[in-house]
Design an enzyme around this catalytic site. Structure first.
Site, short mmCIF file in Angstrom:
data_model
loop_
_atom_site.label_atom_id
_atom_site.label_comp_id
_atom_site.label_asym_id
_atom_site.label_seq_id
_atom_site.Cartn_x
_atom_site.Cartn_y
_atom_site.Cartn_z
N GLU A 232 -9.80 13.07 7.13
CA GLU A 232 -9.77 14.29 6.47
C GLU A 232 -10.94 14.86 6.57
OE1 GLU A 232 -7.10 14.07 2.90
OE2 GLU A 232 -7.78 11.82 3.12
N ARG B 136 -7.66 4.07 13.08
CA ARG B 136 -6.84 5.31 13.32
C ARG B 136 -6.13 4.97 14.67
NH1 ARG B 136 -5.31 6.44 8.21
NH2 ARG B 136 -7.21 6.95 7.06
N TYR C 85 1.32 5.70 -0.70
CA TYR C 85 0.90 6.83 0.32
C TYR C 85 1.20 8.10 -0.85
CZ TYR C 85 0.71 10.08 4.54
OH TYR C 85 0.38 10.81 5.35
N GLU D 118 -8.82 3.89 -2.21
CA GLU D 118 -7.97 3.73 -2.84
C GLU D 118 -8.24 3.09 -4.61
OE1 GLU D 118 -4.77 2.08 -0.94
OE2 GLU D 118 -5.39 2.84 0.85
N ASP E 213 0.78 -1.09 0.10
CA ASP E 213 -0.16 -0.22 -0.09
C ASP E 213 0.91 1.27 -0.03
OD1 ASP E 213 -2.43 1.17 0.02
OD2 ASP E 213 -2.28 1.53 2.29
N THR F 218 -8.90 -5.45 4.10
CA THR F 218 -8.59 -4.71 3.02
C THR F 218 -9.60 -5.20 1.80
OG1 THR F 218 -6.40 -4.09 3.38
CG2 THR F 218 -7.19 -3.58 0.97
N GLN G 130 -3.69 2.45 15.16
CA GLN G 130 -2.53 2.61 14.19
C GLN G 130 -1.54 3.77 14.81
OE1 GLN G 130 -3.93 4.49 10.33
NE2 GLN G 130 -1.59 4.78 9.55
N LYS H 150 -3.85 -1.69 10.14
CA LYS H 150 -4.31 -1.88 8.78
C LYS H 150 -4.81 -3.29 8.43
CE LYS H 150 -3.43 2.37 7.07
NZ LYS H 150 -4.13 3.25 6.24
N HIS I 211 -3.75 14.20 0.27
CA HIS I 211 -4.00 13.44 1.38
C HIS I 211 -2.76 13.48 2.39
CE1 HIS I 211 -5.27 9.85 4.20
NE2 HIS I 211 -3.86 9.27 3.93
N THR J 281 -4.80 6.40 0.05
CA THR J 281 -5.73 7.30 0.02
C THR J 281 -5.90 8.17 -1.25
OG1 THR J 281 -6.20 7.16 2.41
CG2 THR J 281 -7.31 8.64 1.44
N GLU K 182 -10.31 4.19 3.55
CA GLU K 182 -9.37 4.80 2.62
C GLU K 182 -9.81 4.50 1.08
OE1 GLU K 182 -5.41 3.90 3.72
OE2 GLU K 182 -5.46 5.51 5.51
N ASP L 169 -9.12 0.40 1.79
CA ASP L 169 -8.22 -0.09 2.89
C ASP L 169 -8.58 0.61 4.35
OD1 ASP L 169 -5.68 -1.60 3.80
OD2 ASP L 169 -4.71 0.39 3.46
N TYR M 222 2.34 2.88 15.22
CA TYR M 222 2.90 3.13 14.14
C TYR M 222 4.26 3.60 14.37
CZ TYR M 222 2.85 8.22 13.50
OH TYR M 222 2.94 9.40 13.44
N ARG N 142 1.17 17.24 12.81
CA ARG N 142 2.33 18.00 12.96
C ARG N 142 2.15 19.65 12.66
NH1 ARG N 142 3.58 13.71 9.82
NH2 ARG N 142 4.02 15.00 7.83
#
Length: 400
Positions: A345, A224, A115, A188, A113, A244, A227, A240, A120, A331, A186, A220, A231, A129
């Site tokens: 999002e 959250r 990114y 995808e 998978d 899927t 994760q 994850k 996204h 995503t 997600e 997917d 992670y 952040r």
């Protein structure tokens, strides 16, 4: 290529004769086998082509035959479905799609998978952040991805059981165990590998169409909260790997030739192995429905890294491809708020809940919610083709 079939095809159907996606179906009282979708029907390819490779419960044997064979079969199916002279022979091999059972169309060898959507990745960066640049320093130098779990790739319609795991909200001193409270989607696009490669060799961007058979839709599902706790430092794992979902139809690359567009400008210029002579970026329009209400329309053509670049990066270290490998885009999100391909999002991490027509609202998924992803693309001779749908309903967690 003719765009008219003697099989009745309703205007606006996902499956005109210019599409002919492949899937696996089981007719009533029969065994699972490979078929091609045309209008409201699926053509039994083992019967129509008298070829035992299609009398199997997966596409893998056909995928392994390679691009010349894929093109030969597509040409023959097109001939059978457009020339009235073949009608008497072919008609008995047609089954109504609503009278058969569809299943996962191929045996998944490996699952990767990516990114690859800048929108996204930037949205996630801004959320978590806020005092740093939204993208990590490596993001515009390579297609970021992770190796997922092939054994939990499931067919459309299979239930999605809410996963359990460790969660630690920032305000808690210690982690707790239980059902995910932040279950997400997600939206995808997936790419299915047919022709394998040898260990120790690289697959270039120019070889994309020699190895990738076709394209499907992917959801997917993501926990959250699980994760977010697990992670660091190694990346996605249990948040994850519980499910899927993949659509039942694989649209061949040859049907998507008119959908090819230029990859968005990339700055800085990618390293040599990631440069494309001809782009395989695709103009796909996705639609995400939550409980049958459209909540997002992500545009795939905004993806920063193309599927050919993703394939080249996936093999640049000498990792081999296997028939049945699946890799997904990550995503898909666009620049507008209603083009975001995940609930984290769309709700901006819970600060702006998604309001539904029934008066309810969502930050993340609740039990019994159903999510459906569809997509369309430009087809041959000005037609519009579709991918069917990938759908899944959330079932309560099994806590023991």
């Amino acid at each position: 290529m003719t765009t008219t079939s003697w099989v009745p095809v309703t205007e606006g159907s996902d499956f005109p004769v210019t599409n002919l996606p492949y899937g696996v179906f089981t007719p009533e009282g029969g065994s699972a086998r490979v078929g091609a979708a045309i209008g409201e029907y699926v053509l039994d390819l083992a019967a129509a082509l008298d070829d035992a490779v299609f009398a199997q419960p997966s596409l893998n044997a056909f995928l392994a035959q390679g691009r010349p064979r894929w093109q030969q079969v597509r040409a023959r199916i097109t001939e059978l479905l457009t020339d009235e002279a073949h009608r008497e022979l072919v008609e008995p091999a047609l089954h109504r799609i609503d009278e058969v059972r569809l299943s996962l169309p191929f045996e998944v060898a490996d699952y990767v998978d990516f990114y690859a959507s800048e929108y996204h990745a930037s949205n996630i960066g801004r959320m978590f952040r806020p005092d740093s640049p939204p993208l990590m320093p490596n993001w515009k130098h390579l297609p970021v991805g992770y190796h997922g779990r092939a054994g939990t790739v499931v067919g459309s319609g299979e239930p999605v059981v809410r996963p359990c795991g460790q969660r630690k909200p920032p305000q808690d001193a210690e982690p707790t165990f239980g059902p995910s409270q932040r279950l997400d989607i997600e939206a995808e696009v997936g790419f299915v590998v047919g022709t394998p490669s040898s260990m120790g060799t690289r697959v270039s961007t120019d070889e994309f169409a020699e190895h990738v058979f076709g394209v499907c839709l992917v959801n997917d599902w993501s926990a959250r909260d699980i994760q977010g706790w697990e992670y660091v430092p190694l990346g996605p794992f249990l948040g994850k790997s519980f499910a899927t979902s993949v659509s039942p139809w694989i649209v061949p690359l040859d049907a998507l030739e008119p959908a090819r567009v230029a990859t968005p400008p990339q700055e800085p210029e990618p390293l040599d192995y990631l440069r494309e002579q001809q782009s395989w970026a695709l103009d796909l329009a996705l639609e995400v429905r939550l409980n049958d209400e459209v909540v997002s329309r992500p545009p795939f053509d905004t993806l920063y890294w193309s599927p050919a670049q993703q394939l080249a990066h996936m093999t640049v270290n000498g990792a081999s491809l296997r028939t049945g490998d699946l890799y997904a885009s990550g995503t898909v999100s666009g620049p507008e708020p209603d083009q975001r391909g995940s609930l984290i999002e769309l709700s901006w991490n819970g600060h702006d809940p998604v309001k539904l027509d029934d008066g309810s609202q969502r930050v993340f998924l609740e039990d019994d919610d159903t999510v459906t992803i569809r997509a369309t693309a430009p087809g041959i001779e000005g037609t519009r083709i579709g991918f069917g749908e990938v759908t899944g309903t959330v079932h309560p967690a099994r806590e023991s």
